[in-house]
Design an enzyme around this catalytic site. Sequence first.
Site, short mmCIF file in Angstrom:
data_model
loop_
_atom_site.label_atom_id
_atom_site.label_comp_id
_atom_site.label_asym_id
_atom_site.label_seq_id
_atom_site.Cartn_x
_atom_site.Cartn_y
_atom_site.Cartn_z
N PRO A 1 0.80 -1.20 0.00
CA PRO A 1 -0.06 0.03 0.00
C PRO A 1 0.69 1.27 -0.02
O PRO A 1 0.41 2.35 -0.52
CB PRO A 1 -0.79 -0.09 1.37
CG PRO A 1 -0.23 -1.17 2.15
CD PRO A 1 0.65 -2.03 1.20
N GLU B 1 2.49 -7.09 8.90
CA GLU B 1 2.78 -5.69 8.77
C GLU B 1 3.64 -5.42 7.64
O GLU B 1 3.82 -4.42 7.02
CB GLU B 1 3.57 -5.22 9.90
CG GLU B 1 2.64 -5.42 11.16
CD GLU B 1 1.40 -4.66 11.21
OE1 GLU B 1 1.37 -3.63 10.71
OE2 GLU B 1 0.39 -5.36 11.11
N ARG C 1 -2.01 -9.32 -20.29
CA ARG C 1 -2.78 -9.15 -21.27
C ARG C 1 -2.19 -8.12 -22.19
O ARG C 1 -2.88 -7.90 -23.35
CB ARG C 1 -4.10 -8.63 -20.71
CG ARG C 1 -4.11 -7.12 -20.09
CD ARG C 1 -5.69 -6.89 -19.45
NE ARG C 1 -6.73 -6.63 -20.55
CZ ARG C 1 -6.64 -5.39 -21.14
NH1 ARG C 1 -5.48 -4.67 -21.13
NH2 ARG C 1 -7.66 -5.43 -22.17
N ASP D 1 -8.56 -0.08 -26.11
CA ASP D 1 -9.43 -0.05 -24.69
C ASP D 1 -9.40 1.41 -24.05
O ASP D 1 -8.77 2.06 -24.47
CB ASP D 1 -8.52 -0.93 -23.60
CG ASP D 1 -9.09 -2.06 -23.43
OD1 ASP D 1 -10.36 -2.34 -23.46
OD2 ASP D 1 -8.04 -3.32 -23.35
#
Length: 245
Positions: free
Chosen positions: A85, A112, A150, A165
């Site tokens: 994160p 953690e 992809r 896309d």
Amino acid sequence: MRLDYLTIFPDYLDALRLSLPGKAVEKGLLELHVHDLRSWTHDRHRTVDDTPYGGGAGMVLKPEPFGEALDELAVDGATVVVPTPAGRPFTQPLARELATRERLVFLCGRYEGIDERIIDRCVDEEISIGDYVLSGGELGAMVLLDAVTRLIPGVLGHADSAVEDSFSAGWLDCPHYTRPEEFDGQRVPEVLLSGNHERIRRWRLKQSLGRTWQRRPELLEDLELSKEQQQLLAEYIREQETDNH
Ligand code: 9D3
């Protein structure tokens, strides 16, 4: 392309074999190796974590198993990626950059996180998939893996070309419809039934730009719109304003 995946939950990754990256493996375009981090432990309990220096809640993944695993796996100029994160935000341009690498090694954190000395010594990229809290790195790594694989030439069929896309163009996709022409009293927009390919192209472009303006205005700031695109967006905004009065 070869991808290695280091995790304490190797079974979690089985889902990948069912989806697009799995198809790429079948086609021989991708090698996918999932490794159990505990294979690089030597104690009876196959310990991968320990309490944090300095105290506090939670556990930290020990450096030695990652260190030994990377001695084996991070060879030939492999790029080592840690989903976290606290990482650099993941975007389509970053996916394109990773898709140019021949070997990627993903280290999946739990608890953690991973001892920082592994990050300092061995890791090339720390990447976050968005501003929300997951319970571990596995899903993050799977998201990165899906977005990257992809883009490997040959993985997608023609019908699903990566070039056309949403986000490749830098704006959002237009709405889509299929049969029946009327569902629950709602009709398909008339233009899509017209057979006029030029009108349809312009309608789709206008919807894409209009939605981007409404939902993700910050995306438009990074774009140089053509004359036609500017005109279509201006029309969309004008119609929106008349609707609101
Ligand atoms: C309880 C620990 N948190 C203190 C603020 C930090 C934290 C560490 C590890 C929070 C979540 C995680 C597990 N998440 C990931 O490993 C992860 C993740 C994410 O949580 N959000 C967005 N992208 C990613 S990529 C990996």
